[in-house]
Design a protein around this motif. Structure first.
Motif, PDB file in Angstrom:
ATOM      1  N   ASP A 146      33.233  42.959  37.320  1.00 15.75           N
ATOM      2  CA  ASP A 146      33.630  41.623  36.872  1.00 15.75           C
ATOM      3  C   ASP A 146      34.814  41.101  37.667  1.00 15.75           C
ATOM      4  OD1 ASP A 146      31.886  40.889  34.950  1.00 15.75           O
ATOM      5  OD2 ASP A 146      33.414  40.660  33.388  1.00 15.75           O
TER       6      ASP A 146
ATOM      7  N   GLU B  21      43.535  41.172  45.664  1.00 14.27           N
ATOM      8  CA  GLU B  21      42.802  41.035  44.401  1.00 14.27           C
ATOM      9  C   GLU B  21      41.655  42.039  44.320  1.00 14.27           C
ATOM     10  OE1 GLU B  21      41.710  36.963  43.665  1.00 14.27           O
ATOM     11  OE2 GLU B  21      43.808  36.335  43.734  1.00 14.27           O
TER      12      GLU B  21
ATOM     13  N   ASP C 256      31.052  31.147  37.356  1.00 16.10           N
ATOM     14  CA  ASP C 256      31.935  31.873  38.266  1.00 16.10           C
ATOM     15  C   ASP C 256      32.834  30.976  39.109  1.00 16.10           C
ATOM     16  OD1 ASP C 256      30.870  34.448  37.625  1.00 16.10           O
ATOM     17  OD2 ASP C 256      29.094  33.918  38.791  1.00 16.10           O
ATOM     18  N   ALA C 257      32.445  29.710  39.277  1.00 19.32           N
ATOM     19  CA  ALA C 257      33.126  28.862  40.251  1.00 19.32           C
ATOM     20  C   ALA C 257      34.615  28.728  39.921  1.00 19.32           C
ATOM     21  CB  ALA C 257      32.470  27.496  40.306  1.00 19.32           C
ATOM     22  N   TYR C 258      35.459  29.132  40.843  1.00 20.73           N
ATOM     23  CA  TYR C 258      36.897  29.160  40.589  1.00 20.73           C
ATOM     24  C   TYR C 258      37.477  27.762  40.528  1.00 20.73           C
ATOM     25  CZ  TYR C 258      41.800  30.438  41.189  1.00 20.73           C
ATOM     26  OH  TYR C 258      43.142  30.590  41.024  1.00 20.73           O
ATOM     27  N   GLN C 259      36.990  26.876  41.423  1.00 22.19           N
ATOM     28  CA  GLN C 259      37.614  25.549  41.520  1.00 22.19           C
ATOM     29  C   GLN C 259      37.342  24.684  40.294  1.00 22.19           C
ATOM     30  OE1 GLN C 259      35.252  26.783  43.335  1.00 22.19           O
ATOM     31  NE2 GLN C 259      33.522  25.390  43.387  1.00 22.19           N
TER      32      GLN C 259
ATOM     33  N   GLN D  73      32.592  21.463  44.699  1.00 22.20           N
ATOM     34  CA  GLN D  73      32.988  22.684  45.391  1.00 22.20           C
ATOM     35  C   GLN D  73      34.230  22.497  46.235  1.00 22.20           C
ATOM     36  OE1 GLN D  73      29.932  25.118  47.228  1.00 22.20           O
ATOM     37  NE2 GLN D  73      28.597  24.463  45.585  1.00 22.20           N
ATOM     38  N   ASP D  74      34.848  21.329  46.140  1.00 23.85           N
ATOM     39  CA  ASP D  74      36.101  21.149  46.855  1.00 23.85           C
ATOM     40  C   ASP D  74      37.128  22.118  46.271  1.00 23.85           C
ATOM     41  OD1 ASP D  74      37.667  19.030  48.660  1.00 23.85           O
ATOM     42  OD2 ASP D  74      38.935  19.664  46.998  1.00 23.85           O
ATOM     43  N   SER D  75      37.835  22.843  47.172  1.00 19.92           N
ATOM     44  CA  SER D  75      38.636  23.948  46.657  1.00 19.92           C
ATOM     45  C   SER D  75      39.782  23.483  45.769  1.00 19.92           C
ATOM     46  CB  SER D  75      39.158  24.804  47.808  1.00 19.92           C
ATOM     47  OG  SER D  75      39.831  23.994  48.726  1.00 19.92           O
ATOM     48  N   LYS D  76      40.329  22.303  46.021  1.00 18.15           N
ATOM     49  CA  LYS D  76      41.457  21.860  45.198  1.00 18.15           C
ATOM     50  C   LYS D  76      41.036  20.865  44.107  1.00 18.15           C
ATOM     51  CE  LYS D  76      44.917  24.070  47.010  1.00 18.15           C
ATOM     52  NZ  LYS D  76      43.982  25.201  47.148  1.00 18.15           N
TER      53      LYS D  76
ATOM     54  N   ALA E 198      34.572  34.891  43.946  1.00 17.24           N
ATOM     55  CA  ALA E 198      34.388  33.462  43.636  1.00 17.24           C
ATOM     56  C   ALA E 198      35.602  32.659  44.078  1.00 17.24           C
ATOM     57  CB  ALA E 198      34.135  33.279  42.140  1.00 17.24           C
ATOM     58  N   LYS E 199      36.784  33.234  43.858  1.00 17.64           N
ATOM     59  CA  LYS E 199      38.012  32.532  44.229  1.00 17.64           C
ATOM     60  C   LYS E 199      38.116  32.411  45.750  1.00 17.64           C
ATOM     61  CE  LYS E 199      42.994  32.786  43.310  1.00 17.64           C
ATOM     62  NZ  LYS E 199      44.040  33.596  42.654  1.00 17.64           N
TER      63      LYS E 199
ATOM     64  N   ARG F 298      32.090  42.085  29.839  1.00 17.46           N
ATOM     65  CA  ARG F 298      33.272  42.928  29.663  1.00 17.46           C
ATOM     66  C   ARG F 298      33.587  43.233  28.210  1.00 17.46           C
ATOM     67  NH1 ARG F 298      38.143  40.391  32.920  1.00 17.46           N
ATOM     68  NH2 ARG F 298      36.565  38.824  33.321  1.00 17.46           N
TER      69      ARG F 298
ATOM     70  N   SER G 181      35.751  29.853  47.088  1.00 19.05           N
ATOM     71  CA  SER G 181      36.134  28.471  46.810  1.00 19.05           C
ATOM     72  C   SER G 181      37.259  28.001  47.713  1.00 19.05           C
ATOM     73  CB  SER G 181      36.559  28.337  45.349  1.00 19.05           C
ATOM     74  OG  SER G 181      37.865  28.837  45.178  1.00 19.05           O
ATOM     75  N   GLY G 182      37.830  28.919  48.485  1.00 16.92           N
ATOM     76  CA  GLY G 182      38.917  28.538  49.379  1.00 16.92           C
ATOM     77  C   GLY G 182      40.280  28.573  48.715  1.00 16.92           C
ATOM     78  N   ASN G 183      40.373  29.197  47.526  1.00 14.58           N
ATOM     79  CA  ASN G 183      41.650  29.244  46.833  1.00 14.58           C
ATOM     80  C   ASN G 183      42.421  30.539  47.050  1.00 14.58           C
ATOM     81  OD1 ASN G 183      42.214  26.747  45.131  1.00 14.58           O
ATOM     82  ND2 ASN G 183      40.045  27.120  44.743  1.00 14.58           N
TER      83      ASN G 183
ATOM     84  N   LYS H   5      35.101  37.919  40.285  1.00 13.51           N
ATOM     85  CA  LYS H   5      36.091  36.861  40.121  1.00 13.51           C
ATOM     86  C   LYS H   5      36.841  36.629  41.438  1.00 13.51           C
ATOM     87  CE  LYS H   5      39.295  35.581  36.538  1.00 13.51           C
ATOM     88  NZ  LYS H   5      40.270  36.028  35.544  1.00 13.51           N
TER      89      LYS H   5
END
Lengths: 328, 419
Positions: free
Chosen positions: B390, B412, A276-279, A188-191, B397-398, A294, B401-403, B394
């Motif tokens: 959706d 967004e 879903d996790a962005y990182q 879960q570290d963002s980078k 989630a971003k 979708r 995550s801290g992004n 998204k």
């Protein structure tokens, strides 16, 4: 099946080939006789691969060039139009997709370096006639037998991001050893969250690379080593000039195999971080997210084609290389 | 040669066999294949109760359960591929609201206005609810049950431990709520003040924050275009969401909603904001309302009923139209709605069902449903379309995550709404 065998048995025996040069017709007959069985045998797989691999790739490319982004279009209730490379252009301008590609690049790099390093190290140690080689070989190879999803579920817990008193998994171990400075949020570290996922990936496939290298070591005849020693080569020179060159085809195969697996990574990330996790987002999960809910077929296909191209960049030079080797 | 022929014959036989298998037998009995994602827990029991009513009302119709697990994604994907292949079930579950539009615009569901007349339903449902299954004056599905999304659940033992009176948790504003979250954090840092699970549960939290901060009218305006999603009010609400998220657990990613409830039951969390399918989990683990757990409207949303509803459709080219009609009759009936909702834990979509033997929570929710301002849920497809939902998921989630920072998140979010 019995009736079929009956017919076969009762068929008249075929004429044996004549020793004298045969007329044209029987030559053709001979050709058929020689080549028909293999063609028949191979045709089911050719047809299946043709339809289920190549035709589907072709059709994915086709879909990726359309604006088929919504459910009514998928269902045929609204027009689907050809839009050329628009989807690709949009994806490659989308910072989120570029972020997925960056994650994939990082993951592939660390995964490759990690498996090659540990694979070679272990193979080298076992090659040095470690005791209980058979035992260690099995133990180190075993993680590969565990399915990625099962391994992912366990690693999800090991990589738990909770720190401090409530921590679990690896953070818990650090906590109880007093190494609180090593506790971190892992996936879960963002980078750098994606790099946490390479830990189980390396764990899982280093053994396989080890097996490849071990086979490579075993394939080098002892005479070569003896000859090098007789010529006064020291240990480093022996490796540098005799063993490494002999191992390079193995290393290349390992890079190709691990690399293309890495580019398609999906299951491990789904199990550890979820969709879903962005990182930890990578293109394969983008494909899933475009389709799921979708019904955005066009973008999903475009990402799929980009992934295919990435794998081709890796594999085509390898195929060209082996083809050249074979000719030689 | 002999072998070649043998192989060829076996191959041909195998192909023939595959061909006949693919053709599959078609039968035309009195059946109703119903597609739902109610496959476990109280939902599966509710579906069973509906089957019982079907047996009583239409004993000649055999029920076929076409259930597929996974409400969020996989079940709807299976359904979409079946519809695309013109292999529809006789009736399928769909959230009332914007989510229905995809099926309507795809031309895959039939207008049920005639059935509404035939079953005498035109006045059985509240008008707000009927609007969500209506497009261009045509009604496309029959609502079966209503859930409330803006509910806050609380663990009584945990609140007592940190010195918060569990009878005083109907917060008028989110700032009051944050004051108590701060109090919990100070009293015991090992307790998560506000528990969350995976991304969609965080979006669920976000929607209650939007309702609280913007008020129901401006919240509805986001979806009908009268509120600018890029405006400062929405931005301020997202800021409040950011503050709330700082009181949540970090081990949430990829988890389902019950993960967050479980933290309350295990004494590791104080509050959780989630829809009212939560009591089923409390009841399953012998947790008693008023002793172990309690509820209040989500902070700042008292007097608002943020709702989502399940409904059933009649697909175009349903293979057994008579079975489908019988099923919809069951769904629409007072008996069906009573039997189903009593077990599932939701409240009947019809307003004329006798609730005297329903649970205490359900009676309270039904009373709120009758008098509160009704708004549609973002996460659960009542207000937002699938594409909007959706894209918001998204963005969340971003952000989580801290992004992305607050202003990027706001941009967004606005883009997700306007498309």
């Amino acid at each position: 099946m019995t009736p079929v065998s009956e017919t076969v048995t009762s068929a008249p025996p075929q004429a044996a080939p004549k020793p004298t040069p045969a007329p044209k017709r029987s030559k053709r007959k001979q050709w058929i006789k020689r080549n028909l069985p293999p063609i028949l045998l191979i045709s089911p797989s050719l047809i299946l691969v043709g339809v289920f691999v190549y035709w589907l790739i072709f059709s994915s490319v086709g879909t990726s060039l359309t604006n088929n982004h919504t459910m009514p279009q998928v269902m045929g209730a609204e027009e689907v139009e050809f839009v050329g490379l628009e989807n690709y252009a949009n994806l490659l301008r989308d910072p989120d997709f570029l972020h997925s590609l960056r994650n994939l690049g990082l993951y592939t790099l660390v995964f490759l370096v990690g498996t090659m390093f540990f694979g070679f190290l272990w193979a080298w140690i076992l090659e040095k006639r470690a005791r209980f080689e058979g035992f260690f070989r099995s133990v180190l190879l075993f993680p590969m037998a565990v399915s990625s999803v099962a391994a992912g579920v366990v690693w999800r817990w090991l990589l738990s991001p909770t720190e401090g008193k409530n921590s679990s998994g690896l953070n818990r171990i650090f906590e109880s050893l007093g190494l609180t400075g090593l506790e971190n949020s892992w996936a879960q570290d963002s980078k750098w969250g994606i790099l946490a996922v390479t830990i189980p990936a390396v764990w899982q496939l280093s053994g396989y690379v080890m097996a490849l290298f071990l086979a490579g070591f075993r394939g080098i005849p002892n005479e070569l080593r003896e000859a090098a020693r007789v010529d006064g080569a020291n240990e480093w020179q022996l490796y540098r000039h005799v063993l490494f060159p002999q191992l390079s085809p193995v290393a290349l195969s390992a890079v190709i195999i691990i690399g293309h697996m890495s580019l398609k990574v999906f299951d491990l990330i789904m199990a550890i971080a979820g969709k879903d996790a962005y990182q930890t987002m990578v293109p394969a999960i983008d494909v899933y997210n475009f389709i799921s809910g979708r019904q955005d077929y066009a973008n999903a296909a475009a990402v799929g084609v980009i992934m295919l191209l990435a794998v081709l960049v890796l594999i085509v030079p390898y195929l060209v290389h082996t083809a050249r080797e074979d000719k030689r | 040669m002999r072998r070649t022929r043998y192989v060829a014959a076996v191959g041909a036989a195998a192909l023939l066999l595959a061909a006949t298998a693919a053709c599959g037998a078609k039968d035309d009995g009195n059946k109703a294949e119903v597609f739902t994602w109610w496959t476990t827990g109280s939902e599966a029991l509710g579906l069973e109760a509906l089957q019982g009513v079907l047996k009583d009302k239409h004993p000649d119709i055999a029920f076929i359960n076409g259930g597929t697990a996974g409400g969020g994604g996989s079940a709807k994907d299976v359904l979409a591929s079946r519809l695309a292949a013109n292999d529809p079930p006789d009736s399928f579950q769909a959230h009332a609201g914007a989510e229905m539009l995809d099926y309507i615009n795809s031309g895959k569901v039939q207008d049920l206005s005639n059935l509404y007349e035939e079953f005498g339903l035109t006045t059985a449902f509240p008008a707000d609810l009927l609007d969500l299954v209506t497009k261009d004056g045509k009604k496309y599905s029959i609502p079966s049950n209503v859930h409330r999304a803006n509910v806050m659940w609380a663990s009584i033992p945990v609140l007592t431990e940190v010195g918060i009176d569990f009878n005083q948790i109907t917060y008028a504003t989110i700032s009051d709520f944050i004051a108590d979250l701060e109090k919990i954090k100070a009293a015991n840092p090992d307790i998560t003040p506000l528990t969350v699970a995976g991304t969609w549960t965080q979006v669920h939290l976000l929607e209650t924050v939007l309702i609280a901060e913007l008020g129901p009218e401006m919240y509805n305006g986001i979806w009908d275009g009268s509120t600018d999603p890029a405006g400062p009010e929405v931005g301020a609400a997202l800021g409040v969401f950011e503050t709330l998220m700082s009181y949540t657990n970090t081990d949430s990613e990829g988890e389902e909603w019950d993960f967050a409830t479980q933290k309350l039951i295990d004494g590791k969390g104080a509050f959780n904001i989630m829809g009212d399918w939560v009591p089923a989990q409390f009841v399953e683990q012998n947790q008693i309302m008023g002793t172990d757990w309690t509820w209040a409207p989500a902070p700042g949303t008292a007097g608002v009923f943020d709702f989502l509803a399940d409904s059933f459709t009649l697909p175009v080219d349903a293979p057994h139209p008579d079975g489908a009609k019988a099923w919809l009759d069951v769904i629409a009936s007072v008996e069906g709605q009573a039997a189903f909702n009593k077990v599932k834990g939701s409240i009947p979509a019809r307003t004329d069902v006798n609730l005297s033997d329903f649970s205490e929570y359900q009676q309270q929710a039904a009373a709120a449903y009758a008098q509160d301002t009704i708004v549609g849920s973002l996460q659960h497809g009542a207000a937002a379309s699938i594409a909007q939902g959706d894209a918001i998921n998204k963005a969340v989630a971003k952000f989580r995550s801290g992004n992305s920072n607050l202003s990027e998140f706001h941009a967004e979010f606005a883009k997700a709404v306007t498309g």
